[in-house]
Enzyme design. Sequence first.
Site, short mmCIF file in Angstrom:
data_model
loop_
_atom_site.label_atom_id
_atom_site.label_comp_id
_atom_site.label_asym_id
_atom_site.label_seq_id
_atom_site.Cartn_x
_atom_site.Cartn_y
_atom_site.Cartn_z
N ASN A 47 -56.31 68.68 83.41
CA ASN A 47 -56.45 67.23 83.61
C ASN A 47 -55.19 66.62 84.25
O ASN A 47 -55.01 65.41 84.22
CB ASN A 47 -56.72 66.54 82.28
CG ASN A 47 -58.08 66.89 81.72
OD1 ASN A 47 -59.02 67.15 82.47
ND2 ASN A 47 -58.20 66.90 80.40
N HIS A 133 -66.64 59.62 74.28
CA HIS A 133 -65.88 60.76 73.79
C HIS A 133 -66.11 60.98 72.29
O HIS A 133 -66.37 60.05 71.53
CB HIS A 133 -64.39 60.53 74.05
CG HIS A 133 -63.55 61.74 73.85
ND1 HIS A 133 -62.91 62.01 72.66
CD2 HIS A 133 -63.25 62.77 74.68
CE1 HIS A 133 -62.24 63.15 72.77
NE2 HIS A 133 -62.42 63.63 73.99
N GLU A 175 -66.19 54.57 77.83
CA GLU A 175 -65.06 55.13 78.58
C GLU A 175 -65.00 54.47 79.94
O GLU A 175 -66.01 53.96 80.44
CB GLU A 175 -65.21 56.64 78.75
CG GLU A 175 -65.15 57.42 77.44
CD GLU A 175 -65.18 58.93 77.67
OE1 GLU A 175 -64.30 59.43 78.40
OE2 GLU A 175 -66.08 59.59 77.11
N SER A 179 -65.47 61.78 80.65
CA SER A 179 -64.73 63.03 80.72
C SER A 179 -65.56 64.22 81.16
O SER A 179 -65.03 65.17 81.72
CB SER A 179 -64.09 63.33 79.37
OG SER A 179 -65.07 63.42 78.36
N ASP A 204 -61.92 53.23 76.58
CA ASP A 204 -61.03 54.38 76.62
C ASP A 204 -60.92 54.82 78.08
O ASP A 204 -61.86 55.39 78.63
CB ASP A 204 -61.60 55.50 75.75
CG ASP A 204 -60.76 56.78 75.80
OD1 ASP A 204 -59.80 56.84 76.59
OD2 ASP A 204 -61.08 57.74 75.07
N HIS A 207 -59.27 58.93 81.62
CA HIS A 207 -59.40 59.64 82.89
C HIS A 207 -59.34 58.71 84.10
O HIS A 207 -59.46 59.19 85.24
CB HIS A 207 -60.71 60.43 82.90
CG HIS A 207 -60.78 61.45 81.81
ND1 HIS A 207 -60.26 62.72 81.94
CD2 HIS A 207 -61.27 61.38 80.54
CE1 HIS A 207 -60.45 63.39 80.81
NE2 HIS A 207 -61.06 62.60 79.96
N LYS A 236 -53.36 63.13 80.85
CA LYS A 236 -54.07 63.40 82.09
C LYS A 236 -53.15 63.08 83.28
O LYS A 236 -52.26 63.85 83.59
CB LYS A 236 -55.36 62.58 82.16
CG LYS A 236 -56.50 63.16 81.30
CD LYS A 236 -56.33 62.92 79.84
CE LYS A 236 -57.47 63.45 79.01
NZ LYS A 236 -57.25 63.26 77.56
#
Length: 384
Positions: A47, A133, A175, A179, A204, A207, A236
């Site tokens: 990542n 997640h 998110e 992910s 969240d 990423h 990440k």
Amino acid sequence: MSWQQRLDDALAARREKGQFRQRRVNEQSEARTLQIGGSRYLNFSANDYLGLSRDPDIVSAWQQGAERYGVGAGGSGHVTGYHLAQAELEQQLADWLGYPRALVFISGFAANQAVIAALLAKNDHIFADKLAHASLLEAAAMSPATLRRFAHNQPAALEKLLASPGEGETLIVTEGVFSMDGDSAPLAKLHQLSQLHGGWLMVDDAHGIGTTGEQGRGSCWQQQVKPELLVVTFGKAFGLSGAAILCEQPTADYLLQFARHLIYSTAMPPAQAFALQAALLRIQQGDDLRQRLQNNIAHFREGAQALGLDLLPSATAIQPLIVGEEHQALALAESLRQRGLWVTAIRPPTVPPGTARLRITLSAAHRADDIQQLLEGLHHASRQ
């Protein structure tokens, strides 16, 4: 049934389904390669989206931080573990992302669990994207609040759930970039719905932070949304580890009183926080890295399309190749390893049944010939 029989049965079931997980020792790694079992591979599973884990200035900053602060925090932040380096990092993050406060946590998992555990009470309601997640969904399921999950990235499905009024407060959880699928949430619409129903939005952006938005400010900045709770992680694009929660001053004060993950854990080492300040500066000045990453994404997707590969529609560093069956995904990953390419097979229960995949991740550190070698490997493996 004995304890041992219970464990043996569970492990046997995982093996039979092709879902048994194993860790491999990473003996040595650079931004684009790793060594496992004495063999060197091109790494398409990390990542480290901007290649900062080996950045000389960030490595040097960690060394300087260790010389100045030592290698550990020495205790909880509520005792003696809150050093100047953490305080400076929190202020820099808050200024960068436009929030009054930031609170640093030891991991993104801990940050997500802490917020939900501290805020939610009986009669409250959590509405979470079905593909959120595991740290978010687990915390929601364990909280005293009622958890309801809405269809992935479908605001209309969320709106139907919100139409049934209930007691207590409402928290919507998603998110920024997912992910496992690599797609982005419709944050503006989700925030609009949360405000319409008097709730809060928690995003969240593990990423998205560092890779998208002006100065790498992430998904929320890119979509001009300011959620009440923004979680950013450092494992990440930052190239390190840890996380932070961005919020208003009263929320931060509340979490400092009631977030048990924050109160009862040893704080992040100040040397790490010092290195994170250097990583933040590189991200802020990293338009060159973000452009390089986007070029690599475009190169890979164009090549994959020409090969007829079944990629999900992702414009991010996460490029999932859907395989379907677990054993087939494992076989494809092994075929790639034989060609010097490290790509991880992701299987249920991490992803829904029938959607086992190769989770291909790209980095600004990858070169054009690396991408080409990956495409050739996928072509060869898929023909087999």
